[in-house]
Write a protein that holds these residues in place. Structure first.
Motif, short mmCIF file in Angstrom:
data_model
loop_
_atom_site.label_atom_id
_atom_site.label_comp_id
_atom_site.label_asym_id
_atom_site.label_seq_id
_atom_site.Cartn_x
_atom_site.Cartn_y
_atom_site.Cartn_z
N GLY A 1 -1.14 -4.53 2.30
CA GLY A 1 -1.44 -3.59 3.67
C GLY A 1 -0.83 -3.94 5.03
N GLU B 1 0.99 -1.05 -0.09
CA GLU B 1 -0.62 -0.04 -0.35
C GLU B 1 0.86 1.31 0.08
OE1 GLU B 1 -1.96 0.80 3.44
OE2 GLU B 1 -0.31 0.63 4.99
N ALA C 1 -5.22 -4.38 -4.46
CA ALA C 1 -5.30 -3.97 -3.09
C ALA C 1 -5.08 -4.53 -2.02
CB ALA C 1 -5.84 -2.36 -2.71
N THR D 1 -5.32 -1.06 3.68
CA THR D 1 -5.58 -0.47 2.51
C THR D 1 -6.15 0.17 1.66
OG1 THR D 1 -3.95 -2.44 1.88
CG2 THR D 1 -4.51 -1.61 0.23
#
Length: 276
Positions: A179, A136, A242, A247
């Motif tokens: 993330g 991210e 993603a 994120t």
């Protein structure tokens, strides 16, 4: 159908999880890492379905040699996963010149060289897939991670261009953007000496949040790895993937803010063309 994968950074984290999952389902893996003994158990278990080579991705010649040998030994490689990397954690003026260079050499130049080394082989075999594990942090930024972000934003720009260059050869590239996740990424952070002047700044706030656990880690690395594997086999290939609710929220907020700023300056932006 059995696939063959080339994966960098397989000693821990996403690379290790991916290697274990692919071998367990019957695929073959060419794995690179800095300390070979980290995969000794898997080598004993899976035999010639796991090809292992010691590699430091900051060594350009070694990267090209490892990729060349992997294709020679494994034959066709269906998916190349550029995953090796680490985080440098400190305000930009706290980190040393040597740390800056090593961060860029590992995360950015190392990833670039892995992909450059693989492209001739992928072209010759008529195509294939590249999965670049970014973050991210290639779309948003946290204080204390300025050099890490420089590499992740940089590799995303590189991929954006290269994907267009190699699409005619049947080579597809996906950028995975996980993330914060429950890997050992945090334990591997390189932390230069802190300057007291940053204690009451956003940099200090992030440090404290990570230290006291208030910086929440919501991502499940196993689920994220499953999603990466699925994306590497999806047609057409997604440009980006993603991963994690953090994120999604962070990137969505950042993109909306950038678009709003662009629109707010539209008159100025358009006024700077050459007069008709």
């Amino acid at each position: 159908m059995t696939k063959t994968w080339f994966i960098t950074g397989t000693s821990s984290g996403f690379g290790r999880i991916m290697t274990e999952k692919l071998l367990a389902r019957g695929d073959r893996v060419a794995a690179t890492l800095r300390k070979r003994q980290a995969l000794a158990e898997l080598e004993a278990q899976y035999g010639d379905r796991l090809w292992v080579v010691t590699l430091d991705v900051t060594d350009d010649r070694a990267v090209h040699a490892a990729v060349d040998t992997a294709f020679e030994q494994m034959g066709r490689i269906d998916v190349v996963v550029s995953n090796a990397g680490y985080g440098l954690f400190g305000a930009s003026e706290e980190v040393s010149d040597a740390q800056i260079r090593h961060q860029i050499d590992t995360n950015l130049i190392g990833s670039i060289q892995v992909i450059r080394a693989a492209l001739p082989h992928l072209r010759r075999q008529g195509g294939g897939r590249i999965l670049q594990v970014a973050s991210e942090g290639g779309q948003i930024a946290y204080p204390n991670f300025s050099l890490y972000h420089a590499t992740k934003w940089g590799i995303e720009g590189f991929i954006e261009a290269v994907a267009q260059e190699v699409a005619p050869f049947g080579i597809d590239i996906t950028i995975a953007e996980p993330g914060p996740a429950g890997t050992d990424f945090g334990a591997g952070l390189v932390k230069p000496p802190q300057m007291d002047i940053y204690e009451d700044t956003p940099a200090g706030q992030v440090r404290r949040a990570i230290a006291d656990g208030s910086f929440k880690i919501l991502g499940d690395p196993v689920k994220m790895t499953d999603a990466m594997i699925a994306a590497a086999e999806k047609q057409p290939a997604p440009k980006r993937l993603a991963l994690g609710s953090t994120t999604y929220q962070s990137i969505r907020k950042a993109l909306n803010e950038r678009l709003a700023e662009l629109e707010a300056q539209k008159d100025i932006t358009l006024s700077t063309d050459i007069d008709a």
